[in-house]
Design an enzyme around this catalytic site. Structure first.
Site, PDB file in Angstrom:
ATOM      1  N   GLU A   1     -36.112 -33.108  -9.573  1.00  0.00           N
ATOM      2  CA  GLU A   1     -35.084 -32.035  -8.934  1.00  0.00           C
ATOM      3  C   GLU A   1     -35.497 -30.803  -8.791  1.00  0.00           C
ATOM      4  O   GLU A   1     -35.101 -30.099  -8.007  1.00  0.00           O
ATOM      5  CB  GLU A   1     -33.993 -32.056 -10.221  1.00  0.00           C
ATOM      6  CG  GLU A   1     -34.285 -31.680 -11.665  1.00  0.00           C
ATOM      7  CD  GLU A   1     -33.011 -31.724 -12.564  1.00  0.00           C
ATOM      8  OE1 GLU A   1     -32.461 -32.840 -12.509  1.00  0.00           O
ATOM      9  OE2 GLU A   1     -32.655 -30.751 -12.938  1.00  0.00           O
TER      10      GLU A   1
ATOM     11  N   HIS B   1     -27.212 -35.327   1.525  1.00  0.00           N
ATOM     12  CA  HIS B   1     -26.025 -34.585   1.879  1.00  0.00           C
ATOM     13  C   HIS B   1     -24.653 -35.073   1.540  1.00  0.00           C
ATOM     14  O   HIS B   1     -23.721 -35.240   2.259  1.00  0.00           O
ATOM     15  CB  HIS B   1     -25.976 -34.470   3.404  1.00  0.00           C
ATOM     16  CG  HIS B   1     -27.040 -33.452   4.056  1.00  0.00           C
ATOM     17  ND1 HIS B   1     -28.548 -33.890   3.955  1.00  0.00           N
ATOM     18  CD2 HIS B   1     -27.098 -32.263   4.333  1.00  0.00           C
ATOM     19  CE1 HIS B   1     -29.257 -32.900   4.371  1.00  0.00           C
ATOM     20  NE2 HIS B   1     -28.307 -31.998   4.689  1.00  0.00           N
TER      21      HIS B   1
ATOM     22  N   HIS C   1     -23.710 -27.631  -7.604  1.00  0.00           N
ATOM     23  CA  HIS C   1     -24.828 -27.172  -7.127  1.00  0.00           C
ATOM     24  C   HIS C   1     -25.683 -27.900  -6.399  1.00  0.00           C
ATOM     25  O   HIS C   1     -25.273 -29.261  -6.472  1.00  0.00           O
ATOM     26  CB  HIS C   1     -25.767 -26.316  -8.319  1.00  0.00           C
ATOM     27  CG  HIS C   1     -26.213 -27.330  -9.469  1.00  0.00           C
ATOM     28  ND1 HIS C   1     -25.477 -27.869 -10.329  1.00  0.00           N
ATOM     29  CD2 HIS C   1     -27.433 -28.096  -9.688  1.00  0.00           C
ATOM     30  CE1 HIS C   1     -26.225 -28.827 -10.873  1.00  0.00           C
ATOM     31  NE2 HIS C   1     -27.295 -28.712 -10.545  1.00  0.00           N
TER      32      HIS C   1
ATOM     33  N   HIS D   1     -29.627 -29.759  -5.042  1.00  0.00           N
ATOM     34  CA  HIS D   1     -30.847 -29.930  -5.099  1.00  0.00           C
ATOM     35  C   HIS D   1     -31.582 -30.617  -3.956  1.00  0.00           C
ATOM     36  O   HIS D   1     -30.933 -31.532  -3.483  1.00  0.00           O
ATOM     37  CB  HIS D   1     -31.184 -30.783  -6.306  1.00  0.00           C
ATOM     38  CG  HIS D   1     -31.089 -30.238  -7.838  1.00  0.00           C
ATOM     39  ND1 HIS D   1     -31.973 -29.232  -8.312  1.00  0.00           N
ATOM     40  CD2 HIS D   1     -30.225 -30.496  -8.759  1.00  0.00           C
ATOM     41  CE1 HIS D   1     -31.364 -29.037  -9.454  1.00  0.00           C
ATOM     42  NE2 HIS D   1     -30.375 -29.631  -9.696  1.00  0.00           N
TER      43      HIS D   1
ATOM     44  N   CYS E   1     -25.808 -26.065 -15.190  1.00  0.00           N
ATOM     45  CA  CYS E   1     -25.319 -27.489 -14.452  1.00  0.00           C
ATOM     46  C   CYS E   1     -24.167 -28.269 -14.507  1.00  0.00           C
ATOM     47  O   CYS E   1     -23.644 -29.234 -13.874  1.00  0.00           O
ATOM     48  CB  CYS E   1     -26.531 -28.563 -14.974  1.00  0.00           C
ATOM     49  SG  CYS E   1     -28.464 -28.052 -14.629  1.00  0.00           S
TER      50      CYS E   1
HETATM   51 ZN   LIG Z   1     -29.142 -29.591 -11.317  1.00  0.00          ZN
END
Ligand SMILES: [Zn+2]
Length: 119
Positions: free
Chosen positions: A109, A70, A30, A32, A26
């Site tokens: 998440e 976004h 990345h 979600h 994390c």
């Molecule tokens: Zn994450």
């Protein structure tokens, strides 16, 4: 006589968690599909027979979600460390101004996790 309402929203956002060790996944950028659930509690409007119009909640949430959807969450003011905990608090603090019946905000998440604020 109070009632509880829930309304669900979803955003797609990128983030990294800057205070984690470099070898933690994390800590890397990345994405979600965050599911957001608002819980509101309040009495009925006696004439209409509801607590609040869901469309009114959507209207209040729209400008907040536009700041998050976004986007790279780390670039949003107040979300430099965008854990789910701090995202729930950010949404709660901003939404409460226009939604006094707001009781808590949940962030999922992943389908297997949920973080709620406040408790
Ligand atoms: Zn994450």
């Amino acid at each position: 006589m109070n009632f509880e309402l829930k309304q669900h929203f979803q955003i797609e956002s990128a983030r990294f968690l800057p205070h984690l060790p470099k070898d933690h996944p994390c800590s890397r950028m990345h994405g979600h599909s965050f599911k957001i659930v608002l819980t509101l509690v309040g009495p009925l409007d006696q004439k209409i027979g509801w607590v609040i119009d869901y469309h009114e909640i959507s209207k209040i949430m729209k400008p907040l979600l536009e700041q998050l959807d976004h986007r790279v969450l780390n670039e949003v003011s107040g979300l430099e460390n965008p854990t789910s905990e701090l995202l729930a608090k950010w949404i709660y603090d901003h939404a409460l101004k226009n939604l006094p019946a707001l009781k808590c905000v949940s962030i999922m998440e992943t389908p297997a996790t949920e973080c709620r604020y406040p408790v």
